[in-house]
Scaffold this active site. Structure first.
Site, PDB file in Angstrom:
ATOM      1  N   ALA A  20       0.831  -1.207   0.000  1.00 52.90           N
ATOM      2  CA  ALA A  20       0.000   0.000   0.000  1.00 52.90           C
ATOM      3  C   ALA A  20       0.870   1.264   0.000  1.00 52.90           C
ATOM      4  O   ALA A  20       0.717   2.145  -0.846  1.00 52.90           O
ATOM      5  CB  ALA A  20      -0.902  -0.013   1.232  1.00 52.90           C
ATOM      6  N   ALA A  21       1.812   1.331   0.957  1.00 53.23           N
ATOM      7  CA  ALA A  21       2.602   2.559   1.125  1.00 53.23           C
ATOM      8  C   ALA A  21       3.562   2.781  -0.046  1.00 53.23           C
ATOM      9  O   ALA A  21       3.749   3.922  -0.497  1.00 53.23           O
ATOM     10  CB  ALA A  21       3.382   2.488   2.441  1.00 53.23           C
ATOM     11  N   ARG A  46       3.424  12.229  -9.698  1.00 55.80           N
ATOM     12  CA  ARG A  46       2.582  13.410  -9.968  1.00 55.80           C
ATOM     13  C   ARG A  46       3.299  14.696  -9.543  1.00 55.80           C
ATOM     14  O   ARG A  46       3.205  15.715 -10.195  1.00 55.80           O
ATOM     15  CB  ARG A  46       1.249  13.299  -9.223  1.00 55.80           C
ATOM     16  N   SER A 104       0.222  -3.307  -5.237  1.00 54.24           N
ATOM     17  CA  SER A 104      -0.942  -2.445  -5.037  1.00 54.24           C
ATOM     18  C   SER A 104      -2.263  -3.216  -4.947  1.00 54.24           C
ATOM     19  O   SER A 104      -3.073  -3.205  -5.863  1.00 54.24           O
ATOM     20  CB  SER A 104      -1.011  -1.432  -6.189  1.00 54.24           C
ATOM     21  N   CYS A 155      -6.923  -5.490   3.049  1.00 52.01           N
ATOM     22  CA  CYS A 155      -8.096  -5.272   3.910  1.00 52.01           C
ATOM     23  C   CYS A 155      -9.336  -5.981   3.372  1.00 52.01           C
ATOM     24  O   CYS A 155     -10.259  -6.286   4.130  1.00 52.01           O
ATOM     25  CB  CYS A 155      -8.392  -3.778   4.031  1.00 52.01           C
ATOM     26  N   ASP A 202       3.638   0.110   7.311  1.00 56.56           N
ATOM     27  CA  ASP A 202       3.667  -0.781   8.476  1.00 56.56           C
ATOM     28  C   ASP A 202       5.072  -1.061   9.003  1.00 56.56           C
ATOM     29  O   ASP A 202       5.222  -1.543  10.126  1.00 56.56           O
ATOM     30  CB  ASP A 202       3.017  -2.131   8.117  1.00 56.56           C
ATOM     31  N   ASN A 210      -1.222   4.577   3.572  1.00 55.00           N
ATOM     32  CA  ASN A 210      -1.463   5.354   2.354  1.00 55.00           C
ATOM     33  C   ASN A 210      -1.136   6.835   2.551  1.00 55.00           C
ATOM     34  O   ASN A 210      -0.507   7.468   1.710  1.00 55.00           O
ATOM     35  CB  ASN A 210      -2.920   5.190   1.914  1.00 55.00           C
ATOM     36  N   TYR A 225     -28.861  16.928  11.714  1.00 52.93           N
ATOM     37  CA  TYR A 225     -29.895  16.053  12.282  1.00 52.93           C
ATOM     38  C   TYR A 225     -31.118  15.980  11.383  1.00 52.93           C
ATOM     39  O   TYR A 225     -31.611  16.990  10.899  1.00 52.93           O
ATOM     40  CB  TYR A 225     -30.330  16.552  13.666  1.00 52.93           C
TER      41      TYR A 225
HETATM   42  C1  LIG Z   1      -6.649  -9.329   6.442  1.00 51.49           C
HETATM   43  C2  LIG Z   1      -6.253  -7.905   6.656  1.00 51.49           C
HETATM   44  C3  LIG Z   1      -7.231  -6.950   6.854  1.00 51.49           C
HETATM   45  C4  LIG Z   1      -6.874  -5.632   7.069  1.00 51.49           C
HETATM   46  N1  LIG Z   1      -7.863  -4.718   7.254  1.00 51.49           N
HETATM   47  C5  LIG Z   1      -7.538  -3.427   7.430  1.00 51.49           C
HETATM   48  C6  LIG Z   1      -8.557  -2.445   7.555  1.00 51.49           C
HETATM   49  O1  LIG Z   1      -9.756  -2.750   7.492  1.00 51.49           O
HETATM   50  N2  LIG Z   1      -8.182  -1.172   7.770  1.00 51.49           N
HETATM   51  C7  LIG Z   1      -6.871  -0.792   7.822  1.00 51.49           C
HETATM   52  O2  LIG Z   1      -6.580   0.396   8.006  1.00 51.49           O
HETATM   53  N3  LIG Z   1      -5.876  -1.704   7.680  1.00 51.49           N
HETATM   54  C8  LIG Z   1      -6.182  -3.002   7.481  1.00 51.49           C
HETATM   55  N4  LIG Z   1      -5.198  -3.922   7.305  1.00 51.49           N
HETATM   56  C9  LIG Z   1      -3.784  -3.504   7.371  1.00 51.49           C
HETATM   57  C10 LIG Z   1      -3.282  -3.003   6.029  1.00 51.49           C
HETATM   58  O3  LIG Z   1      -3.463  -3.991   5.054  1.00 51.49           O
HETATM   59  C11 LIG Z   1      -1.805  -2.671   6.168  1.00 51.49           C
HETATM   60  O4  LIG Z   1      -1.681  -1.695   7.169  1.00 51.49           O
HETATM   61  C12 LIG Z   1      -1.213  -2.157   4.871  1.00 51.49           C
HETATM   62  O5  LIG Z   1      -1.223  -3.151   3.892  1.00 51.49           O
HETATM   63  C13 LIG Z   1       0.222  -1.701   5.107  1.00 51.49           C
HETATM   64  O6  LIG Z   1       0.778  -1.308   3.904  1.00 51.49           O
HETATM   65  P1  LIG Z   1       2.346  -1.386   3.666  1.00 51.49           P
HETATM   66  O7  LIG Z   1       2.569  -0.979   2.250  1.00 51.49           O
HETATM   67  O8  LIG Z   1       3.062  -0.683   4.729  1.00 51.49           O
HETATM   68  O9  LIG Z   1       2.709  -2.921   3.857  1.00 51.49           O
HETATM   69  P2  LIG Z   1       2.286  -4.181   2.991  1.00 51.49           P
HETATM   70  O10 LIG Z   1       0.932  -4.003   2.422  1.00 51.49           O
HETATM   71  O11 LIG Z   1       2.573  -5.358   3.852  1.00 51.49           O
HETATM   72  O12 LIG Z   1       3.302  -4.163   1.766  1.00 51.49           O
HETATM   73  C14 LIG Z   1       4.670  -4.421   1.934  1.00 51.49           C
HETATM   74  C15 LIG Z   1       5.164  -5.141   0.710  1.00 51.49           C
HETATM   75  O13 LIG Z   1       6.592  -5.210   0.768  1.00 51.49           O
HETATM   76  C16 LIG Z   1       7.005  -6.520   0.369  1.00 51.49           C
HETATM   77  N5  LIG Z   1       8.330  -6.768   0.942  1.00 51.49           N
HETATM   78  C17 LIG Z   1       8.642  -6.984   2.232  1.00 51.49           C
HETATM   79  N6  LIG Z   1       9.983  -7.175   2.370  1.00 51.49           N
HETATM   80  C18 LIG Z   1      10.506  -7.067   1.122  1.00 51.49           C
HETATM   81  C19 LIG Z   1      11.819  -7.177   0.616  1.00 51.49           C
HETATM   82  N7  LIG Z   1      12.866  -7.411   1.409  1.00 51.49           N
HETATM   83  N8  LIG Z   1      12.001  -7.020  -0.726  1.00 51.49           N
HETATM   84  C20 LIG Z   1      10.957  -6.777  -1.546  1.00 51.49           C
HETATM   85  N9  LIG Z   1       9.681  -6.667  -1.122  1.00 51.49           N
HETATM   86  C21 LIG Z   1       9.463  -6.807   0.205  1.00 51.49           C
HETATM   87  C22 LIG Z   1       5.910  -7.400   0.962  1.00 51.49           C
HETATM   88  O14 LIG Z   1       5.887  -8.664   0.365  1.00 51.49           O
HETATM   89  C23 LIG Z   1       4.673  -6.571   0.617  1.00 51.49           C
HETATM   90  O15 LIG Z   1       4.241  -6.814  -0.683  1.00 51.49           O
HETATM   91  C24 LIG Z   1      -5.510  -5.252   7.081  1.00 51.49           C
HETATM   92  C25 LIG Z   1      -4.523  -6.218   6.873  1.00 51.49           C
HETATM   93  C26 LIG Z   1      -4.888  -7.524   6.645  1.00 51.49           C
HETATM   94  C27 LIG Z   1      -3.819  -8.545   6.404  1.00 51.49           C
END
Ligand SMILES: Cc1cc2nc3c(=O)[nH]c(=O)nc-3n(C[C@H](O)[C@H](O)[C@H](O)COP(=O)(O)OP(=O)(O)OC[C@H]3O[C@@H](n4cnc5c(N)ncnc54)[C@H](O)[C@@H]3O)c2cc1C
Length: 463
Positions: free
Chosen positions: A18-19, A29, A46, A50, A293, A315, A436
């Protein structure tokens, strides 16, 4: 005014969840001339993790619907995407990342002007005997995990959840909806232990009243051993010797940050081993940023570093880091841990800190809990919500709120998020002009009713 740096700067992003993608898209952009390369060890970039529980439940039939943007879309916007490339080392002095191409094992050295670490987090696996010996123990983080769990449901009558927080309760709904009997092993007094006990008790009561016939709850226990044969576990033993049988298991006992690569490179880490960043998402080493994260957050209420990993935050962080890379003028306010989930028609949500946390931090707290209809009682769709408000009696500022119920608790909690961010005092909050009409609220909204009670308690010094 945006002051762009060298026009041909190359930004390398590790992570495509996501990030990472948010950083890439916003940065492109902000500065169309910048070279952006995004690397991920996964087959996709991407996507909405969730949405996975709703895919498993069958509300979303196709996993592809969780894909937000394809690699081709990024490429069309001038962002190069490298799938199945795992970053294995950051050489910060030479501004290089070593990647392993997972399809061939080949190693690549990639130069960067700016590096963004967006490696996310992974499921925490508790130290349970034989946990690695069976192939029907799952976790839920990636798209493939969702597919595996959905397939496992088809051949199962019973499942065990180890842990029951936000992901746990969403999976509980998915399993119950799919006709499974569910065991829940939970090492707290009640499920959803991030809420105060009085609130998590009510959540648990609702869940058990609705579906208790199909749920076996093992509270205050933790799994110590898996048993089984032919690579399948069919039994979990808990610390008090309970033997729990099921066809498969999902461990949802929390997550840990993917920060090892940063730590090995000598970057500073903080709470829960997440990567230390300042309010611009710069790490402790020049030219390296971290978002999502994998990195630490600043808590708006406590003003302390914390680790509250959420998709909403990831995000926003990506967006803010991109602005800083382009022009250095985004100061991130921090987080409140605002979160929402549901069990069927029952919403559970919170923002800010709980009463338990506030007391641990030494606040002199005053709280109130109100249960009210969420809209005019004569409207057929009126439903109940319970709001628990936590206030600092000295500053009269709101520290947190927890909302539950079949009514619309979420909009009340979201409103409090804004108040906390602006350090609004209870007295000012009472004057809040909320919309309301009978189908939406009550003449005095339940939130204002709760605030009114708190104000009276404060004025009369009632605890
Ligand atoms: C089932 C579920 C439900 C969720 N529901 C919610 C919700 O309702 N609301 C909410 O706010 N949040 C929710 N979350 C949390 C949310 O999905 C995460 O906070 C978000 O995905 C974090 O984004 P990120 O990009 O930091 O990490 P991630 O989405 O984990 O992306 C990190 C990416 O980096 C890759 N990576 C890691 N190490 C390496 C490396 N050494 N080399 C190359 N690539 C690497 C990983 O494989 C992954 O693809 C949920 C999570 C899950 C699992």
């Amino acid at each position: 005014m945006h002051i762009y740096k060298r026009m041909t700067e190359k930004v390398v992003i590790i992570g495509g969840g996501a990030a990472g993608p948010k950083t890439a898209a916003k940065l492109k952009r902000e500065n169309p001339n910048i070279i952006i390369e995004m690397y991920t060890d996964e087959q996709n970039v991407s996507y909405s993790a969730c949405g996975l529980p709703y895919y498993i439940e069958n509300i979303i039939p196709n996993i592809e619907e969780l894909l937000v943007r394809s690699p081709e879309e990024f490429e069309r916007h001038g962002i190069k995407v490298f799938l199945r490339h795992k970053a294995i080392k950051i050489d910060k002095r030479n501004q290089m990342v070593v990647f392993e191409k997972l399809t061939t094992g080949e190693k690549l050295e990639v130069y960067y002007d700016i590096l963004v670490i967006a490696t996310g987090a992974r499921p925490y696996i508790p130290d349970i005997e034989n946990v690695n010996d069976f192939n029907n123990i799952y976790t839920l983080r990636k798209l493939e995990d969702g597919v595996l769990i959905k397939n496992a449901i088809k051949k199962a009558d019973t499942v065990t959840l180890v842990g029951c927080g936000y992901i746990g309760i969403e999976l509980l709904e998915a399993f119950i909806k799919n006709g499974l009997k569910v065991n829940v092993i939970n090492n707290h007094k009640y499920i959803m232990a991030m809420f105060d006990d009085d609130i998590s008790r009510q959540i648990q009561e609702y869940v058990m009243k609705k579906d208790g016939n199909n749920i076996n709850l093992y509270n205050n226990q933790y799994a110590v051993r898996f048993e089984g044969e032919n690579e399948k576990t069919n039994k979990i033993i808990t610390n008090i010797g309970e033997e729990i049988e099921s066809d498969f298991t999902v461990i949802c006992a929390g997550i840990v940050p993917n920060s090892e690569i940063a730590k090995e490179a000598g970057l500073k880490t903080g709470v829960s081993n997440s990567i230390w960043v300042n309010s611009h998402f710069a790490t402790s080493y020049p030219k390296i940023y971290a978002v999502g994260d994998c990195c630490e957050k600043m808590h708006i209420v406590t003003k302390k570093h914390c680790w509250l990993p959420l998709g909403s935050t990831a995000n926003k962080e990506g967006r803010c880091a991109a602005i800083n890379i382009a022009s250095n003028n985004c100061d991130f306010a921090g987080v409140l841990g605002a979160a929402v989930s549901r069990y069927f028609d029952y919403t559970v949500c919170m923002t800010g800190i709980t009463e338990r946390e506030a007391k641990e931090l030494g606040y002199d707290v005053i709280t109130t809990t109100v249960t009210k209809e969420d809209r005019a009682g004569y409207m057929p769709e009126a439903a109940t919500i319970t709001l628990k408000i936590i206030v600092d009696s000295k500053s009269r500022e709101i520290l947190g709120v927890q909302g539950i119920g079949t009514g619309d608790a979420e909009k009340r909690v979201a409103t409090v998020s804004i108040a906390i961010m602006n350090a609004v005092k209870v007295d000012e909050f009472m004057g809040l002009d909320l919309p309301y009409a009978p189908p939406f609220s009550t003449a005095i909204d339940p939130l204002l009713n709760a605030i009114n009670i708190i104000q009276e308690k404060l004025d009369k010094n009632i605890k």
